[in-house]
Structures are given as structure tokens and as C-alpha cells.
Design an enzyme around this catalytic site. Sequence first.
Site, short mmCIF file in Angstrom:
data_model
loop_
_atom_site.label_atom_id
_atom_site.label_comp_id
_atom_site.label_asym_id
_atom_site.label_seq_id
_atom_site.Cartn_x
_atom_site.Cartn_y
_atom_site.Cartn_z
N GLU A 1 0.86 -1.18 0.00
CA GLU A 1 0.00 0.00 0.00
C GLU A 1 0.90 1.23 0.00
O GLU A 1 1.80 1.36 0.82
CB GLU A 1 -0.90 0.03 1.23
CG GLU A 1 -1.74 1.30 1.35
CD GLU A 1 -2.61 1.30 2.60
OE1 GLU A 1 -2.78 2.38 3.20
OE2 GLU A 1 -3.11 0.23 2.99
N GLU B 1 -1.41 11.66 3.26
CA GLU B 1 -1.90 10.99 4.46
C GLU B 1 -1.70 11.91 5.66
O GLU B 1 -0.64 12.53 5.82
CB GLU B 1 -1.13 9.68 4.66
CG GLU B 1 -1.62 8.84 5.82
CD GLU B 1 -0.86 7.53 5.92
OE1 GLU B 1 -1.52 6.48 5.88
OE2 GLU B 1 0.38 7.56 6.03
#
Length: 281
Positions: A90, A95
Site C-alpha cells: 500500500e 496521508e
Amino acid sequence: SSANLTSITSDGDAIMRVDTTPVVSGNRMSVRIQSNDDWNGGLFLMDAVHMPIGCGQPLHLLAPLYLQLMIKRPINRGMASVVDWPTNGEIDIIEGVNMNTYNQCSLHTADGCTITSDFGGTGDLVAETDCSADLTGNQGCGIRSPDPSSYGEGFNAVGGGVYAMLWDDNGINVWFFNRTAIPKDITSEAPQPTSWGLPTARWPAATCNPDTFVHNHNAIFDTTLCGDWAGGAWATAPNGGGQSCAASTGAATCAAWVAGNGASFADAYWQVKSVKVFQTS
């Protein structure tokens, strides 16, 4: 779409919002979308004008948000395949949570992928040099941007910008260019990554070969309310300094704040101009 959380502006930008119903008894709705296509490499460009901010209202002064633009594990057209994570990896390009100032890029993999402290980028290692999700409590190896316009309020204040990720045999690299600094080769749709200087984040193939650890990824936009990270960091000061969400809102928990303060999510939206993928023939 029935909840009116998605729309298109007159300029053709895509809008993805969080529900602003004053009080909800269950989960507050948000948007998560993913591409039908998946990839095993390429150059990915995301141009956005605005990203969600939360936990009060000034940046992350509004809601406890877990914001991600990510290239992620296979989703099987809408259903996450748990057995493929973290085996196929991933990559989190954008983020962060709550009132954070600086973006974090992260890589989560199976055992065996690592990064050295001299990884060759301008960002700072957050904690781990081991990217294994299993060995780091799902944390993986994160790299924090030094640019205050890379995330949240700072990003929105400059009109956003372009995130670029190059995934090839040499590894994975991520750059951010705010609206005033987007290279002309990007705006002319003839991107030349070799002219962009050092990336913010870099995972060299020498210690983490993407052919081994990263496969068949979809592109995903996701705004998650609370969850393990944002909920767990509710009482923690943001990475750019300032009050925690618990202190600034007076709410004891992330879940209580989200359920009872819909108006605080007015700025919790993505406004995306484009996502472009370039691949060699």
C-alpha cells in the site's frame, strides 16, 4: 450521490464531501472512491485545489479526518481483499489526521522491505525504517514533508497543487508542487521527472524492490472519520504544533465530536482538477 456528497464544478473539478447533517445517530457519511483500473508502475499526477480539513475548522480545526490519496492493494471492484494486504503493498501519497500541518507519505508492505535513513529525499523519516505492516503494527515506513503547504490548511491557502508519484524499476518517488511552483512540463502534459530535483519521499529499489513488494494497485481517494489513527491521535498535538483536537473542541472522543458537530465539516471536501497516469508503451 443520493446524499449530495459528490458533484462537478462549472470548471469540471470533482467535489467529494463529508455529510454536514447537524447530528447523526450512526456513522457520518463521507466518500471513498477507487479506480476500476489497477497498475504495476507508472507516473501518477494528482492536481487538487482543496483537501478536507477538520477538527474545529481552521485546518484540521474541523474534523478528525484521516485523509488519503493512495495507490492501494487490489480492491476487487469495491470489496477489499484482506488476504492481499499487506502482501501486495500500500502506497499512501497523501496521508494525515486532525490538525496536522505536514503531509506524510507511507509505504506498507509484507516483511522484507526496508528504507535507510539516507533514502535520498527531502522529507524526514517519521519513525520506522522497516516498511513491514506486520512488524510495525500496520504503521509501515512513513516520510513527512517539510513543506507546510503540503497538507490541510496550508495546502488550501495556496490553491493546492500537484502530487506526483513515479513508480518504476528504480523504486517509488513522491514529489509535491504547490500551485505557484508546478513545473511547466507538468502543465504542458509532457512530464519529465528527472528535471524535478529530489523527491519528498523515496523508497529505493535497492532495499525495497517494487517488483517484489508492490503489485496491482488501484488509485483511491478516502476521507475516513476517526478510525484507529485519527481517533487514537485525538488527544495528541498535531505535527506542526498547536492544540490537540481534544483540547480545541472540548470533546472527549473523536466519535462524539463527529456525531454531534455536522457544521464543522463544511470545509471537509476534496476538490480535484485531475488525476493523470502516464506509462511507457
